[in-house]
Design a protein around this motif. Structure first.
Motif, PDB file in Angstrom:
ATOM      1  N   ASP A 133      41.148  44.625  31.577  1.00  0.00           N
ATOM      2  CA  ASP A 133      41.951  43.552  32.186  1.00  0.00           C
ATOM      3  C   ASP A 133      42.115  42.382  31.217  1.00  0.00           C
ATOM      4  O   ASP A 133      41.232  42.117  30.400  1.00  0.00           O
ATOM      5  CB  ASP A 133      41.253  43.032  33.459  1.00  0.00           C
ATOM      6  N   GLU A 134      43.216  41.701  31.363  1.00  0.00           N
ATOM      7  CA  GLU A 134      43.439  40.522  30.512  1.00  0.00           C
ATOM      8  C   GLU A 134      42.925  39.254  31.161  1.00  0.00           C
ATOM      9  O   GLU A 134      42.768  38.230  30.519  1.00  0.00           O
ATOM     10  CB  GLU A 134      44.936  40.374  30.225  1.00  0.00           C
ATOM     11  N   LYS A 135      42.725  39.326  32.488  1.00  0.00           N
ATOM     12  CA  LYS A 135      42.245  38.120  33.157  1.00  0.00           C
ATOM     13  C   LYS A 135      41.219  38.474  34.238  1.00  0.00           C
ATOM     14  O   LYS A 135      41.170  39.614  34.718  1.00  0.00           O
ATOM     15  CB  LYS A 135      43.407  37.338  33.754  1.00  0.00           C
ATOM     16  N   HIS A 136      40.440  37.470  34.570  1.00  0.00           N
ATOM     17  CA  HIS A 136      39.429  37.607  35.621  1.00  0.00           C
ATOM     18  C   HIS A 136      39.485  36.309  36.421  1.00  0.00           C
ATOM     19  O   HIS A 136      40.376  35.467  36.185  1.00  0.00           O
ATOM     20  CB  HIS A 136      38.056  37.832  34.980  1.00  0.00           C
ATOM     21  N   GLY A 137      38.582  36.142  37.356  1.00  0.00           N
ATOM     22  CA  GLY A 137      38.625  34.900  38.111  1.00  0.00           C
ATOM     23  C   GLY A 137      37.715  34.965  39.310  1.00  0.00           C
ATOM     24  O   GLY A 137      36.839  35.833  39.417  1.00  0.00           O
ATOM     25  N   ALA A 138      37.915  34.022  40.204  1.00  0.00           N
ATOM     26  CA  ALA A 138      37.104  33.948  41.418  1.00  0.00           C
ATOM     27  C   ALA A 138      38.029  33.714  42.598  1.00  0.00           C
ATOM     28  O   ALA A 138      39.134  33.164  42.457  1.00  0.00           O
ATOM     29  CB  ALA A 138      36.087  32.815  41.310  1.00  0.00           C
ATOM     30  N   SER A 139      37.539  34.141  43.757  1.00  0.00           N
ATOM     31  CA  SER A 139      38.314  34.003  44.989  1.00  0.00           C
ATOM     32  C   SER A 139      37.446  33.403  46.077  1.00  0.00           C
ATOM     33  O   SER A 139      36.237  33.659  46.130  1.00  0.00           O
ATOM     34  CB  SER A 139      38.777  35.384  45.488  1.00  0.00           C
ATOM     35  N   MET A 140      38.082  32.659  46.958  1.00  0.00           N
ATOM     36  CA  MET A 140      37.434  32.266  48.209  1.00  0.00           C
ATOM     37  C   MET A 140      38.214  32.933  49.330  1.00  0.00           C
ATOM     38  O   MET A 140      39.446  32.865  49.372  1.00  0.00           O
ATOM     39  CB  MET A 140      37.443  30.748  48.371  1.00  0.00           C
ATOM     40  N   HIS A 141      37.469  33.591  50.216  1.00  0.00           N
ATOM     41  CA  HIS A 141      38.148  34.330  51.280  1.00  0.00           C
ATOM     42  C   HIS A 141      37.426  34.149  52.610  1.00  0.00           C
ATOM     43  O   HIS A 141      36.224  33.842  52.636  1.00  0.00           O
ATOM     44  CB  HIS A 141      38.226  35.815  50.918  1.00  0.00           C
ATOM     45  N   PHE A 142      38.165  34.326  53.678  1.00  0.00           N
ATOM     46  CA  PHE A 142      37.535  34.335  54.999  1.00  0.00           C
ATOM     47  C   PHE A 142      36.655  35.573  55.103  1.00  0.00           C
ATOM     48  O   PHE A 142      37.023  36.656  54.621  1.00  0.00           O
ATOM     49  CB  PHE A 142      38.597  34.364  56.098  1.00  0.00           C
ATOM     50  N   VAL A 143      35.520  35.396  55.728  1.00  0.00           N
ATOM     51  CA  VAL A 143      34.603  36.521  55.900  1.00  0.00           C
ATOM     52  C   VAL A 143      35.039  37.337  57.119  1.00  0.00           C
ATOM     53  O   VAL A 143      35.302  36.778  58.189  1.00  0.00           O
ATOM     54  CB  VAL A 143      33.151  36.026  56.070  1.00  0.00           C
ATOM     55  N   THR A 144      35.150  38.643  56.897  1.00  0.00           N
ATOM     56  CA  THR A 144      35.418  39.576  57.997  1.00  0.00           C
ATOM     57  C   THR A 144      34.367  40.685  57.913  1.00  0.00           C
ATOM     58  O   THR A 144      33.475  40.617  57.050  1.00  0.00           O
ATOM     59  CB  THR A 144      36.827  40.212  57.863  1.00  0.00           C
ATOM     60  N   GLU A 145      34.511  41.712  58.737  1.00  0.00           N
ATOM     61  CA  GLU A 145      33.497  42.773  58.695  1.00  0.00           C
ATOM     62  C   GLU A 145      33.614  43.620  57.428  1.00  0.00           C
ATOM     63  O   GLU A 145      32.702  44.349  57.089  1.00  0.00           O
ATOM     64  CB  GLU A 145      33.486  43.667  59.943  1.00  0.00           C
ATOM     65  N   GLU A 146      34.702  43.487  56.709  1.00  0.00           N
ATOM     66  CA  GLU A 146      34.869  44.261  55.489  1.00  0.00           C
ATOM     67  C   GLU A 146      34.278  43.487  54.307  1.00  0.00           C
ATOM     68  O   GLU A 146      34.706  42.352  54.049  1.00  0.00           O
ATOM     69  CB  GLU A 146      36.360  44.415  55.210  1.00  0.00           C
ATOM     70  N   LEU A 147      33.370  44.078  53.560  1.00  0.00           N
ATOM     71  CA  LEU A 147      32.696  43.367  52.459  1.00  0.00           C
ATOM     72  C   LEU A 147      33.722  42.891  51.421  1.00  0.00           C
ATOM     73  O   LEU A 147      34.455  43.710  50.846  1.00  0.00           O
ATOM     74  CB  LEU A 147      31.671  44.301  51.797  1.00  0.00           C
ATOM     75  N   ASP A 148      33.760  41.592  51.189  1.00  0.00           N
ATOM     76  CA  ASP A 148      34.692  40.970  50.233  1.00  0.00           C
ATOM     77  C   ASP A 148      36.145  41.349  50.536  1.00  0.00           C
ATOM     78  O   ASP A 148      36.987  41.370  49.626  1.00  0.00           O
ATOM     79  CB  ASP A 148      34.338  41.362  48.773  1.00  0.00           C
ATOM     80  N   GLY A 149      36.420  41.641  51.796  1.00  0.00           N
ATOM     81  CA  GLY A 149      37.747  42.164  52.133  1.00  0.00           C
ATOM     82  C   GLY A 149      38.583  41.257  53.017  1.00  0.00           C
ATOM     83  O   GLY A 149      39.698  41.613  53.392  1.00  0.00           O
ATOM     84  N   GLY A 150      38.087  40.081  53.358  1.00  0.00           N
ATOM     85  CA  GLY A 150      38.838  39.199  54.261  1.00  0.00           C
ATOM     86  C   GLY A 150      39.988  38.511  53.560  1.00  0.00           C
ATOM     87  O   GLY A 150      40.088  38.534  52.323  1.00  0.00           O
ATOM     88  N   PRO A 151      40.887  37.894  54.346  1.00  0.00           N
ATOM     89  CA  PRO A 151      42.053  37.227  53.770  1.00  0.00           C
ATOM     90  C   PRO A 151      41.656  36.198  52.702  1.00  0.00           C
ATOM     91  O   PRO A 151      40.773  35.374  52.920  1.00  0.00           O
ATOM     92  CB  PRO A 151      42.687  36.523  54.974  1.00  0.00           C
ATOM     93  N   VAL A 152      42.341  36.285  51.562  1.00  0.00           N
ATOM     94  CA  VAL A 152      42.003  35.428  50.417  1.00  0.00           C
ATOM     95  C   VAL A 152      42.719  34.089  50.550  1.00  0.00           C
ATOM     96  O   VAL A 152      43.933  34.024  50.741  1.00  0.00           O
ATOM     97  CB  VAL A 152      42.377  36.116  49.083  1.00  0.00           C
ATOM     98  N   ILE A 153      41.947  33.022  50.434  1.00  0.00           N
ATOM     99  CA  ILE A 153      42.483  31.666  50.586  1.00  0.00           C
ATOM    100  C   ILE A 153      42.934  31.109  49.246  1.00  0.00           C
ATOM    101  O   ILE A 153      44.040  30.576  49.115  1.00  0.00           O
ATOM    102  CB  ILE A 153      41.383  30.733  51.163  1.00  0.00           C
ATOM    103  N   SER A 154      42.060  31.224  48.248  1.00  0.00           N
ATOM    104  CA  SER A 154      42.315  30.509  46.992  1.00  0.00           C
ATOM    105  C   SER A 154      41.691  31.276  45.836  1.00  0.00           C
ATOM    106  O   SER A 154      40.718  32.016  46.016  1.00  0.00           O
ATOM    107  CB  SER A 154      41.710  29.103  47.073  1.00  0.00           C
TER     108      SER A 154
END
Ligand code: GRF
Length: 220
Positions: A133-154
């Motif tokens: 990959d050429e880029k990486h980063g971080a995400s903040m997301h709503f927590v749901t029952e799916e691990l790291d799978g909730g809607p991404v905010i930012s």
């Protein structure tokens, strides 16, 4: 101005993102307060950081519970006692079960070190480098029952540089995560973001893409 957003932060380790929130709060002008810090690890450095700042802390050691459900029930009770407006998982290394999620759905957010939906789970830096990959980063997301799978905010994006290894990439991402966490909590404190029907709404409009952290620390 609205009342300050009551924020509960969950940590398992270092707590540098918690520290970023504490520092941002201290520097003023932000309408949130950290009312409670909870850890499942008694020795977590994050707890000491909170104590130094006079923030009430609690330890709930998952190993003291015979079942995951029992731990989850106790955790839900502990969090909800403080009646937080927002719960931030900042390096909290336990899977959130339904007992915790249900009372806090739409009010619990997680910081994850990848550009979700890429690389849920652990080892994200190595996986991104190995994938070329050429880029990486971080995400903040709503927590749901799916691990790291909730809607991404930012999200915040950084380039992967030639010769990067997991450690160097993590070290460069860390200060950007701090800025992302602060900017995202600040957004919540102004009641600008909510989760409805599995989507993120900002200022009442459905977001098709996550908000991006800009150089001036604003999310757009
Ligand atoms: C961060 O890299 C975050 O993305 C991940 O855990 C780490 C926590 O760091 N979820 P710290 O404990 O806040 O220093």
């Amino acid at each position: 101005m609205n009342a300050p957003l009551k924020t509960c932060v969950l940590v398992s380790g270092n707590g540098s993102n918690l520290q970023a929130l504490i520092d941002a709060r201290r520097s003023g002008g932000l309408n949130f307060e950290i009312n409670h810090v909870i850890s499942n690890v008694a020795k977590a450095r994050g707890l000491a950081r909170a104590e130094r700042s006079g923030i009430p802390t609690s330890v709930l050691d998952h190993r003291a519970f015979t079942s995951r459900d029992d731990f989850d029930r106790a955790l839900a009770l502990l969090i909800c006692t403080g009646k937080p407006d927002l719960v931030v998982l900042a390096g909290f290394m336990r899977i959130i079960g339904p007992e915790v999620l249900e009372p806090l759905r739409g009010r619990m957010i997680n910081l994850h070190p990848s550009l979700l939906p890429l690389y849920r789970g652990v080892d994200t830096y190595r996986r991104a480098i190995e994938a070329g990959d050429e880029k990486h980063g971080a995400s903040m997301h709503f927590v749901t029952e799916e691990l790291d799978g909730g809607p991404v905010i930012s999200q915040v994006v950084i380039p992967i540089q030639p010769g990067d290894e997991a450690d160097s990439l993590a070290a460069r991402l860390s200060p950007m995560e701090h800025r992302l966490v602060v900017a995202t909590v600040e957004f919540f404190s102004r009641h600008r973001v909510e989760c409805m029907d599995g989507s993120v709404f900002v200022d009442g409009s459905k977001q098709e893409q996550p908000l991006q952290l800009q150089d001036n620390d604003r999310l757009t």
